[in-house]
Scaffold this motif. Structure first.
Motif, short mmCIF file in Angstrom:
data_model
loop_
_atom_site.label_atom_id
_atom_site.label_comp_id
_atom_site.label_asym_id
_atom_site.label_seq_id
_atom_site.Cartn_x
_atom_site.Cartn_y
_atom_site.Cartn_z
N ALA A 134 0.83 -1.21 0.00
CA ALA A 134 0.00 0.00 0.00
C ALA A 134 0.86 1.25 0.00
O ALA A 134 0.57 2.22 -0.73
N GLY A 135 1.92 1.25 0.81
CA GLY A 135 2.81 2.40 0.86
C GLY A 135 3.49 2.66 -0.47
O GLY A 135 3.63 3.82 -0.90
N GLU A 136 3.90 1.59 -1.13
CA GLU A 136 4.54 1.75 -2.44
C GLU A 136 3.55 2.26 -3.48
O GLU A 136 3.85 3.18 -4.25
N ASP A 137 2.35 1.70 -3.48
CA ASP A 137 1.37 2.06 -4.50
C ASP A 137 0.83 3.48 -4.34
O ASP A 137 0.58 4.18 -5.32
N GLU A 138 0.65 3.92 -3.08
CA GLU A 138 0.16 5.30 -2.90
C GLU A 138 1.24 6.29 -3.34
O GLU A 138 0.93 7.32 -3.96
N ALA A 139 2.50 5.99 -3.03
CA ALA A 139 3.59 6.88 -3.43
C ALA A 139 3.72 6.93 -4.96
O ALA A 139 3.93 8.00 -5.54
N LYS A 140 3.58 5.78 -5.59
CA LYS A 140 3.63 5.74 -7.07
C LYS A 140 2.56 6.61 -7.68
O LYS A 140 2.79 7.30 -8.68
N ALA A 141 1.35 6.56 -7.10
CA ALA A 141 0.24 7.35 -7.64
C ALA A 141 0.56 8.84 -7.58
O ALA A 141 0.27 9.59 -8.53
N VAL A 142 1.14 9.28 -6.46
CA VAL A 142 1.51 10.69 -6.33
C VAL A 142 2.63 11.05 -7.30
O VAL A 142 2.58 12.08 -8.00
N ILE A 143 3.64 10.21 -7.35
CA ILE A 143 4.79 10.45 -8.24
C ILE A 143 4.36 10.51 -9.69
O ILE A 143 4.79 11.40 -10.45
N ASP A 144 3.51 9.58 -10.11
CA ASP A 144 3.04 9.57 -11.50
C ASP A 144 2.27 10.85 -11.83
O ASP A 144 2.43 11.42 -12.91
N LYS A 145 1.42 11.28 -10.90
CA LYS A 145 0.65 12.51 -11.13
C LYS A 145 1.56 13.73 -11.20
O LYS A 145 1.26 14.71 -11.90
N MET A 146 2.69 13.69 -10.49
CA MET A 146 3.67 14.78 -10.52
C MET A 146 4.55 14.73 -11.77
O MET A 146 5.38 15.63 -11.96
N GLY A 147 4.42 13.70 -12.57
CA GLY A 147 5.26 13.55 -13.74
C GLY A 147 6.67 13.14 -13.41
O GLY A 147 7.60 13.32 -14.21
N GLY A 148 6.86 12.57 -12.22
CA GLY A 148 8.18 12.06 -11.83
C GLY A 148 9.17 13.12 -11.41
O GLY A 148 10.36 12.83 -11.24
N LYS A 149 8.70 14.38 -11.20
CA LYS A 149 9.62 15.45 -10.81
C LYS A 149 8.99 16.31 -9.71
O LYS A 149 7.78 16.54 -9.71
N GLY A 150 9.84 16.77 -8.76
CA GLY A 150 9.36 17.69 -7.74
C GLY A 150 9.63 17.21 -6.33
O GLY A 150 10.31 16.21 -6.10
N ASN A 151 9.07 17.95 -5.39
CA ASN A 151 9.29 17.70 -3.96
C ASN A 151 8.03 17.11 -3.32
O ASN A 151 6.92 17.58 -3.56
N VAL A 152 8.23 16.09 -2.48
CA VAL A 152 7.11 15.50 -1.75
C VAL A 152 7.36 15.57 -0.25
O VAL A 152 8.50 15.67 0.20
N VAL A 153 6.27 15.49 0.49
CA VAL A 153 6.35 15.34 1.95
C VAL A 153 5.59 14.07 2.32
O VAL A 153 4.66 13.67 1.61
N ILE A 154 5.98 13.47 3.42
CA ILE A 154 5.33 12.24 3.88
C ILE A 154 4.83 12.44 5.30
O ILE A 154 5.60 12.79 6.20
N LEU A 155 3.54 12.20 5.49
CA LEU A 155 2.91 12.22 6.81
C LEU A 155 2.86 10.80 7.32
O LEU A 155 2.22 9.94 6.71
N GLN A 156 3.54 10.54 8.44
CA GLN A 156 3.71 9.17 8.93
C GLN A 156 2.82 8.87 10.13
O GLN A 156 2.37 9.77 10.84
N GLY A 157 2.61 7.57 10.36
CA GLY A 157 1.86 7.11 11.52
C GLY A 157 2.72 7.16 12.77
O GLY A 157 3.85 7.67 12.76
N PRO A 158 2.20 6.63 13.88
CA PRO A 158 2.93 6.69 15.16
C PRO A 158 4.31 6.04 15.09
O PRO A 158 4.49 4.99 14.45
#
Length: 328
Positions: A134-158
């Motif tokens: 799930a973690g890999e697939d959600e990140a891929k979805a964001v990266i693909d929508k960004m066109g593979g370029k740019g800055n991301v932030v990650i909100l993590q659980g406990p």
């Protein structure tokens, strides 16, 4: 004759009362990490609908860990002291949770893990979903929508919770395959929408115009990030965001284009499957599952309730299919 018949009726009534008194009602405790989030609430509601709970075969007592390890520790002590027949466990800290499982096992109480894994070889069984995927697939979805370029932030659980650790492991896999993506910030918001809102506001202030994508390790945190963007006049549709759980507000956000993906967990199967597994470990191999959850996925078999790991498949909610979920 009349007295004889009355005597027989009295004996039969006493026999029925004795039989009812002898009937065992199994006590199952549920130790949840916290109950503020929608998914945890859905899990509890589905567990309470289990046929064995509804017909009185078993009772379900839910303990709110309130996102505090010491609270959950005390709740385990309470369940052990009161001789519960089984415990269903969704830990706050997966490492510390191992000691709680061992404590319950020493007292002869089987522990069934659900939703959040724990580091404990002696856990009776675990039913949940593959958090790394799930973690890999959600990140891929964001990266693909960004066109593979740019800055991301990650909100993590406990911190210390294995579900969060594994989702971040999946996030890292996707980031490693995308050299054009830079991880700008990452931090815990404890699965909380409110904490994520505050954290995201701080990041937006510290990095004005530089956050191009948001990876939320659950939907509540993704929604908090979206609220932060809107509070600062940023259109969330311009900053690809994804989350995990499939809560209602996330589906609405997907339908509006504010989220590119929500990966839906099956609260029904995780909760009712855990109740069936708890009863199987209490009663023995004569127990047959009562929930229909075992018919949901061909890949997830009951296997006489003897398995250690029951993997519940994810469901991917996108703009293309979200309406069917909202219609339900």
């Amino acid at each position: 004759m009349k007295q004889f018949l009355l005597g027989c009726v009295a004996v039969m009534a006493l026999g029925a009362a004795a039989s009812a008194a002898d009937a065992k009602t199994y006590r199952i405790g549920v130790a949840m990490y916290g109950l503020k989030g929608e998914f945890a609430q859905s899990w509890v509601n589905e567990a309470k609908k289990h046929p064995a709970i509804k017909d009185g075969t078993a009772t379900l007592t839910v303990f709110d860990g309130n996102y505090d390890q010491l609270t959950q520790d005390r709740q385990f002590d309470e369940m052990i002291a009161q001789h519960y027949d089984a415990i269903i466990f969704d830990p706050i800290d997966s490492n510390a949770g191992g000691a709680l499982v061992a404590r319950a096992e020493k007292a002869g109480i089987p522990v069934i893990g659900s939703n959040g894994p724990v580091k404990a070889a002696n856990e009776a069984a675990y039913i949940g979903s593959d958090d790394v995927k799930a973690g890999e697939d959600e990140a891929k979805a964001v990266i693909d929508k960004m066109g593979g370029k740019g800055n991301v932030v990650i909100l993590q659980g406990p911190v210390g919770q294995l579900g969060s650790i594994q989702r971040y492991e999946g996030n890292q896999k996707a980031l490693a395959a995308a050299p054009g993506i830079h991880l700008l910030e990452k931090n815990t918001a404890n699965w909380s929408r409110a904490e994520a809102l505050n954290l995201m506001q701080n990041w937006l202030t510290a990095h004005p115009g530089q956050i191009n994508g948001v990876i939320g390790e659950n939907d509540e945190m993704a929604l908090g990030a979206i609220a932060a963007m809107r509070s600062q006049g940023i259109d969330p549709a311009t900053v690809p965001t994804a989350g995990i759980d499939g809560v209602h507000d996330a589906m609405v956000a997907v339908s509006k284009g504010y989220m590119v993906l929500s990966i839906k967990q099956d609260a029904f199967t995780q909760a009712q499957g855990a109740v069936d597994l708890a009863l199987r470990h209490i009663i023995g191999d004569s127990y047959k599952p009562l929930s229909t959850c075992w018919t949901m996925y061909p890949s997830m078999k009951w296997d006489n309730g003897e398995g250690k790991l029951y993997n519940v498949p994810w469901t991917y909610v996108t703009k293309a299919n979200v309406q069917q979920f909202l219609n339900k």
